[in-house]
Motif scaffolding. Structure first.
Motif, short mmCIF file in Angstrom:
data_model
loop_
_atom_site.label_atom_id
_atom_site.label_comp_id
_atom_site.label_asym_id
_atom_site.label_seq_id
_atom_site.Cartn_x
_atom_site.Cartn_y
_atom_site.Cartn_z
N GLU A 39 -1.42 -9.77 -5.92
CA GLU A 39 -1.06 -9.38 -7.28
C GLU A 39 0.45 -9.25 -7.54
O GLU A 39 0.93 -9.51 -8.65
CB GLU A 39 -1.74 -8.05 -7.64
CG GLU A 39 -3.25 -8.11 -7.69
CD GLU A 39 -3.74 -8.99 -8.83
OE1 GLU A 39 -3.07 -9.00 -9.88
OE2 GLU A 39 -4.77 -9.66 -8.66
N SER A 93 0.82 -1.22 0.00
CA SER A 93 0.00 0.00 0.00
C SER A 93 0.85 1.27 0.00
O SER A 93 0.34 2.35 -0.29
CB SER A 93 -0.94 0.00 1.21
OG SER A 93 -0.20 -0.12 2.42
N ARG A 121 -5.00 -1.02 -10.02
CA ARG A 121 -6.05 -1.89 -9.48
C ARG A 121 -6.01 -1.93 -7.96
O ARG A 121 -7.04 -1.79 -7.29
CB ARG A 121 -5.88 -3.32 -10.02
CG ARG A 121 -6.26 -3.50 -11.47
CD ARG A 121 -6.39 -4.99 -11.81
NE ARG A 121 -5.19 -5.74 -11.49
CZ ARG A 121 -4.17 -5.90 -12.33
NH1 ARG A 121 -4.19 -5.32 -13.53
NH2 ARG A 121 -3.11 -6.62 -11.98
N CYS A 122 -4.81 -2.12 -7.41
CA CYS A 122 -4.71 -2.32 -5.97
C CYS A 122 -4.94 -1.03 -5.19
O CYS A 122 -5.50 -1.04 -4.09
CB CYS A 122 -3.35 -2.92 -5.61
SG CYS A 122 -3.19 -4.65 -6.14
N CYS A 123 -4.52 0.09 -5.74
CA CYS A 123 -4.73 1.35 -5.03
C CYS A 123 -6.19 1.77 -5.05
O CYS A 123 -6.64 2.56 -4.22
CB CYS A 123 -3.85 2.46 -5.64
SG CYS A 123 -2.09 2.25 -5.27
N SER A 125 -8.50 -0.55 -4.78
CA SER A 125 -9.17 -1.60 -4.01
C SER A 125 -9.47 -1.13 -2.58
O SER A 125 -8.76 -0.30 -2.02
CB SER A 125 -8.28 -2.84 -3.96
OG SER A 125 -8.80 -3.81 -3.07
N GLU A 126 -10.54 -1.65 -2.00
CA GLU A 126 -10.87 -1.32 -0.61
C GLU A 126 -9.83 -1.88 0.34
O GLU A 126 -9.54 -1.29 1.38
CB GLU A 126 -12.27 -1.86 -0.25
CG GLU A 126 -13.39 -1.16 -1.00
CD GLU A 126 -14.75 -1.67 -0.55
OE1 GLU A 126 -14.79 -2.55 0.35
OE2 GLU A 126 -15.76 -1.19 -1.09
N ASP A 127 -9.29 -3.04 0.00
CA ASP A 127 -8.25 -3.66 0.83
C ASP A 127 -6.94 -3.66 0.02
O ASP A 127 -6.60 -4.65 -0.64
CB ASP A 127 -8.65 -5.08 1.21
CG ASP A 127 -7.69 -5.71 2.23
OD1 ASP A 127 -6.62 -5.10 2.47
OD2 ASP A 127 -8.00 -6.78 2.77
N GLN A 128 -6.25 -2.56 0.06
CA GLN A 128 -5.06 -2.39 -0.77
C GLN A 128 -3.99 -3.43 -0.47
O GLN A 128 -3.40 -4.02 -1.37
CB GLN A 128 -4.49 -0.98 -0.58
CG GLN A 128 -5.39 0.14 -1.06
CD GLN A 128 -4.84 1.51 -0.74
OE1 GLN A 128 -3.93 1.65 0.09
NE2 GLN A 128 -5.39 2.54 -1.39
N THR A 186 -4.11 -6.45 0.87
CA THR A 186 -4.43 -7.80 0.41
C THR A 186 -4.28 -7.91 -1.10
O THR A 186 -3.76 -8.91 -1.63
CB THR A 186 -5.87 -8.17 0.81
OG1 THR A 186 -5.99 -8.15 2.23
CG2 THR A 186 -6.23 -9.57 0.29
N CYS A 187 -4.71 -6.87 -1.80
CA CYS A 187 -4.59 -6.86 -3.26
C CYS A 187 -3.13 -6.97 -3.68
O CYS A 187 -2.78 -7.78 -4.54
CB CYS A 187 -5.23 -5.59 -3.82
SG CYS A 187 -5.09 -5.44 -5.63
N CYS A 233 0.67 3.47 -3.01
CA CYS A 233 -0.50 4.32 -3.25
C CYS A 233 -0.20 5.71 -2.70
O CYS A 233 -0.80 6.17 -1.71
CB CYS A 233 -1.75 3.73 -2.60
SG CYS A 233 -2.13 2.07 -3.22
#
Length: 606
Positions: free
Chosen positions: A592, A532, A578-580, A582-585, A587-588, A535
């Protein structure tokens, strides 16, 4: 109080060789602020494990000695060198002597002790990647509250991190640092002011440090001969109104300053620089013909040397021909060359340099190297002029300069076209291909500095200074790469370039093909921390992460194609997007990131 302008303290080291009370001479000229600043630099550079609080009693001890030496009845030992005074202060502290491993030095006296301290300082471990503290808005409160204490802390930290940096540079950096703070801290938009000035400050400091480091590397590796040639080019370009004899005298004096400044002999360094500038600025005949030098000589003693080093070339004399006719002068050249080869080559360097301020030092040195080979062949012949004309056919200094300017203009176009941080990424890919044995920290630094160099130098391309700016600074960086690592056993091709002729080192390295014999370490997904923290809007952090990925992948396959690298970069950006979102950065990224590394590894092995 240690004011900002005490950086001018370097009048301090201006000690007369015949002074009967050297400590008082320095103390009087430097005054309290300057004397304390000098002591702080000298002590901090020798005591890397010390704290600022450790310095206070030592600085006070040196200061007390200064007062005593200026009393009506000074102690008998006031004629000793100021360096000896500071060493005595260090040796009086048993704790610092023990923790700093200086016991063996403190057991010596006089010049032997000074030499021991200099050797000790040269062996102090340091970070090979230069980092400079940046002035920022959150420092304003401390700066306004107590400028003396603030500047003392900066001098102390900067001196410890750069134990071999000449003191005049440390104080010049301190002055510039203080000026940024003084300018920005008084503005309503202080943060914006700092963000604007910080990159310029950082680049200027880093550039100056690498320039000095490269000069010392050359002096140590090649001796005075290359230093003399470089300085003859540099100052002949700046002062074309000076005669060859005048320029030769100036260069000889400059060379005298290099060894003590590079060895860490602080006092001798400053003495020799002061003597040089006093003599040059005291020559009314020279000053009357050189407007740039005349302006610099009006500066304060601390600023004169830096002013001369940074000044633009003066106008050429009206009587100077546009091009130097080597063939027409070959009889005189050979007459001198057969007796004193270096003198003949120095004269040729001078003639080319005064006519070509738009050239880099390296281009002229490469031409001189070629000319020397021809002179060795032709000056013993019956018709030396005819021999030289035949041997040098097609070798034209104007053409060489033009070709190199064209190359760097092309690099500038590439830097402009790539925009953002893509040029920096291209640099780490380029150098990882040819030197995969180097650490990420080293190649990260090289790529970062090269990007800064081209960004800065390409601004000068319309002013005729692109080539001397870009090639000189690029060469300085590669000097550091060659010096900091021993490639003799791990990359013979790079070792060959590093030990090759100074003037062709850069072109030699750039001509290398990817190292296909390098055995890479396994590609471990856990090597890449991608979470995270990506992000963020901090572009430097994002760039660092992507550069680390590129470095690791290029090491896996140094011949990886540009298309594959573009695909990997696109996949990286897509994953981050995609991951940034995401609600759960976290975990993504955990899911990924390994996929990205695995996909990249497959591309590498195609």
């Amino acid at each position: 109080m240690l004011r900002l302008d005490v950086c001018c303290f370097l009048t301090l080291i201006i000690i007369s060789a015949v002074a009967q009370n050297q400590v008082c001479t320095v103390f009087t000229e430097a005054k309290k602020d300057g004397f304390e600043a000098m002591a702080l630099v000298g002590l901090a550079q020798n005591l890397p494990d010390s704290l600022l609080v450790d310095m206070v009693p030592l600085v006070q001890q040196a200061f007390t000695m200064g007062i005593q030496c200026c009393a009506d009845e000074p102690p008998k030992d006031c004629n000793r060198d100021v360096a000896d005074l500071f060493q005595s202060a260090v040796c009086s502290s048993e704790g610092l002597v023990e923790t700093s491993n200086l016991t063996h030095c403190c057991e010596k006296t006089g010049s032997e002790r000074t030499d021991c301290f200099v050797d000790h300082k040269a062996k102090i471990p340091r970070d090979l990647s230069f980092t400079s503290e940046s002035p920022s808005a959150d420092q304003c409160e401390d700066f306004k509250k107590d400028r003396m204490a603030f500047i003392q802390r900066f001098i102390f930290r900067f001196s410890k991190r750069n134990p071999m940096l000449p003191p005049h540079v440390i104080l010049a950096v301190t002055k510039a640092y203080g000026e940024v703070l003084a300018t920005c801290c008084g503005k309503a938009e202080a943060h914006t002011c700092f963000q604007t000035k910080k990159p310029t400050f950082q680049y200027a400091v880093r550039n100056r440090v690498h320039e000095i480091k490269a000069l010392c590397i050359i002096q140590n590796k090649y001796g005075d001969r290359i230093i003399k040639a470089k300085k003859m080019i540099q100052y002949s370009q700046k002062m074309p109104q000076a005669s060859f004899l005048e320029m030769s005298s100036i260069v000889e004096q400059i060379v005298v300053t290099i060894a003590p400044c590079c060895s860490g002999d602080m006092v001798t360094c400053m003495k020799s620089r002061k003597i040089l500038m006093d003599e040059v600025c005291g020559n009314s005949s020279v000053l009357s013909r050189m407007s740039g030098l005349k302006a610099c000589c009006k500066e304060h003693v601390i600023d004169r040397g830096s002013c001369v080093e940074g000044m633009k070339p003066d106008a050429k004399p009206d009587s100077l021909s546009e091009h130097y006719n080597l063939n027409a002068d070959i009889t005189n050249i050979c007459r001198t060359f057969t007796k004193t080869p270096d003198a003949a080559l120095a004269k040729l360097i001078y003639e080319l340099s005064v006519r070509h301020p738009e050239s880099s030092q390296q281009v002229i040195l490469r031409f001189i190297k070629e000319s020397e080979r021809v002179f060795l062949q032709c000056c013993q012949e019956k018709d030396p002029a005819g021999c030289v004309k035949t041997a040098m056919a097609g070798s034209d200094i104007n053409k060489k300069i033009s070709e190199q300017i064209g190359y760097y203009k092309q690099m500038c176009a590439t830097e402009f076209a790539l925009k953002d941080d893509n040029f920096e990424k291209s640099m780490i890919v380029l150098y990882t291909r040819v030197i995969p044995q180097a650490s990420f920290a080293q190649l990260h630094m090289v790529s970062e500095i090269l990007a800064d160099v081209f960004h800065d130098c390409c601004k000068d391309k319309q002013d005729g200074f692109l080539l001397p700016c870009a090639e000189e600074k690029s060469t300085d960086i590669l000097d550091a790469v060659c010096h900091d690592y021993d490639y003799s056993n791990i990359n013979p091709r790079v070792a060959h370039c590093c030990n090759h002729s100074y003037s062709t080192r850069r072109s030699c390295i750039l001509a290398l093909h990817p190292d296909t014999e390098f055995t890479p370490p396994g590609l471990d997904p856990n090597t890449f921390r991608m979470g995270s923290e990506l992000c963020t809007n901090d572009r430097r952090k994002l760039l660092l992460s992507e550069k680390r990925l590129l470095y690791s992948l290029v090491r896996q396959k140094t011949t990886i194609t540009e298309d594959h690298l573009k695909t990997i970069s696109m996949n990286y950006q897509a994953m981050r997007g995609r991951c940034c979102a995401s609600e759960d950065q976290e975990t993504c990224f955990t899911q990924e990131a390994p996929k990205l590394v695995a996909e990249s590894a497959q591309l590498v092995n195609v």
